[in-house]
Design an enzyme around this catalytic site. Structure first.
Site, PDB file in Angstrom:
ATOM      1  N   ARG A  83     -14.675-109.103  66.977  1.00 29.57           N
ATOM      2  CA  ARG A  83     -15.925-108.806  66.274  1.00 29.57           C
ATOM      3  C   ARG A  83     -17.095-108.777  67.259  1.00 29.57           C
ATOM      4  NH1 ARG A  83     -17.776-112.421  61.214  1.00 29.57           N
ATOM      5  NH2 ARG A  83     -18.171-113.941  62.866  1.00 29.57           N
ATOM      6  N   LYS A 185     -23.014-108.522  64.462  1.00 26.86           N
ATOM      7  CA  LYS A 185     -23.627-109.868  64.437  1.00 26.86           C
ATOM      8  C   LYS A 185     -24.712-109.911  65.507  1.00 26.86           C
ATOM      9  CE  LYS A 185     -22.128-114.631  63.587  1.00 26.86           C
ATOM     10  NZ  LYS A 185     -22.719-114.765  62.257  1.00 26.86           N
ATOM     11  N   GLU A 221     -24.741-109.492  50.675  1.00 31.08           N
ATOM     12  CA  GLU A 221     -24.500-110.802  51.287  1.00 31.08           C
ATOM     13  C   GLU A 221     -25.279-111.901  50.582  1.00 31.08           C
ATOM     14  OE1 GLU A 221     -24.356-111.371  55.423  1.00 31.08           O
ATOM     15  OE2 GLU A 221     -23.183-109.573  55.817  1.00 31.08           O
TER      16      GLU A 221
END
Length: 340
Positions: A83, A185, A221
């Site tokens: 990720r 991220k 989210e």
């Protein structure tokens, strides 16, 4: 090595604690150096660093767990490495190879082993790998130098009260743009969430819920965590969207719900005006693990799921299965646990 630090393990929060060593590696002239451990927790960078001006900063969150037999588990560290590589590519930063990433994590855990909360306390060693653009830059373009580092600290439960339901409020703000950096991220996603989070806290909610940026009709989210719901006919449902950060915890729960609990699992759109299809709901992520959602405030309506005070049975089973695997009490699917 036995624990030798004087810490109240049972009352750990989610706060910064300086530990002994952190890993640091520099990228220059097209390659990474060998990397080293350092006692210095201060980062020394140029005032022209792209991280300071243009947001070239990515990070990860992961944990190491002390098991009953005293050994140490890393949970799905290869997924964090992959990720982070995707996040780096999105911001035109160099990537860290998976084997280098995992070995660096191992070194940090070993060097700070005395800070790992003992088995049975509910605590873990939180690891924060990050990469920033550094060097003498001023134009809007990728940096030519980068710093990659991993530091760690012991943590307890992310939400006070552990596995007890929290209430959330739907925000008018967007967490990320529709075709933006929501799936990476990156620091900017979190900077933008501070104001809506603070407004939620002011109204006595745990955090804000973000809807899709294009239509404002679908849940994306829950604060910095992913949403899941359990339908009346026992389906495990999570939102599907290109602007959601793909949570490693969420994909682990999707697998466990299907393979261990025998639930049907589906990633699909979750409409904010159809909350009554769910008998239970929760937020999930590395820091939070699972936080049951008691209720959601949307405009003038407050929708309660299973209970505002008790955790639903399916959510509890999922939590027990996941944490049992992480702490070594339940057999893990192949490849999920790396021993330090």
């Amino acid at each position: 090595m036995m624990n030798t630090v004087d810490i109240d393990w049972k009352n750990l929060g989610f706060n910064y604690i300086k530990t002994d060593q952190r890993y640091i590696s520099y990228w220059k002239a097209g390659s990474w150096d060998e990397g080293t451990l350092s006692e210095d927790n201060q980062v020394h960078i140029s005032e022209g660093s792209t991280a300071l001006h243009y947001g070239q900063t990515v990070f990860e969150g992961m944990k190491a767990y002390r098991t009953k037999d005293g050994s140490i588990n890393l949970f799905r560290a290869d997924q964090n490495a992959e990720r982070m590589q995707r996040s780096c590519r999105r911001l035109m930063m160099p990537t860290i190879p998976t084997d280098v990433f995992i070995e660096a994590v191992r070194k940090v855990v070993k060097a700070n082993e005395k800070y790992i909360p003992p088995y049975g306390t509910g605590g873990s060693l939180y690891l924060r790998p990050y990469m920033i653009g550094i060097g003498d830059n001023i134009g809007v373009k990728p940096a030519e130098e980068y710093l990659f580092s991993i530091f760690c600290m012991p943590v307890g439960a992310y939400f006070k009260g552990g596995l007890t339901p929290s209430n959330f409020v739907v925000s008018d703000y967007d967490r990320a743009a529709g075709n933006g950096t929501g799936a990476a991220k990156v620091g900017g996603n979190y900077g933008g969430s501070l104001l809506p989070g603070a407004e939620a806290h002011k109204r006595n909610f745990s955090d804000a819920i973000y809807l899709d940026p294009t239509t404002h009709t679908k849940i994306e989210e829950v604060g910095a965590a992913n949403f899941f719901g359990i339908t009346e006919d026992n389906k495990f449902v999570t939102p599907l969207s290109p602007s959601i950060l793909p949570s490693i915890t969420k994909y682990s729960l999707l697998y466990l719900a299907s393979e261990r609990l025998g639930l049907d699992v589906v990633e699909r759109e979750v409409f904010i005006d159809r909350l009554d299809e769910f008998k239970e709901a929760g937020a999930c992520g590395t820091a939070a693990v699972i936080s049951p959602i008691g209720g959601i405030q949307y405009k003038e309506e407050f929708h309660v799921f299973y209970s505002e005070t008790e955790t639903g049975p399916v959510t509890k089973k999922l939590y027990d299965e996941l944490t049992g695997i992480q702490y070594g009490d339940i057999e893990a699917p192949e490849g999920w646990i790396i021993k330090v």
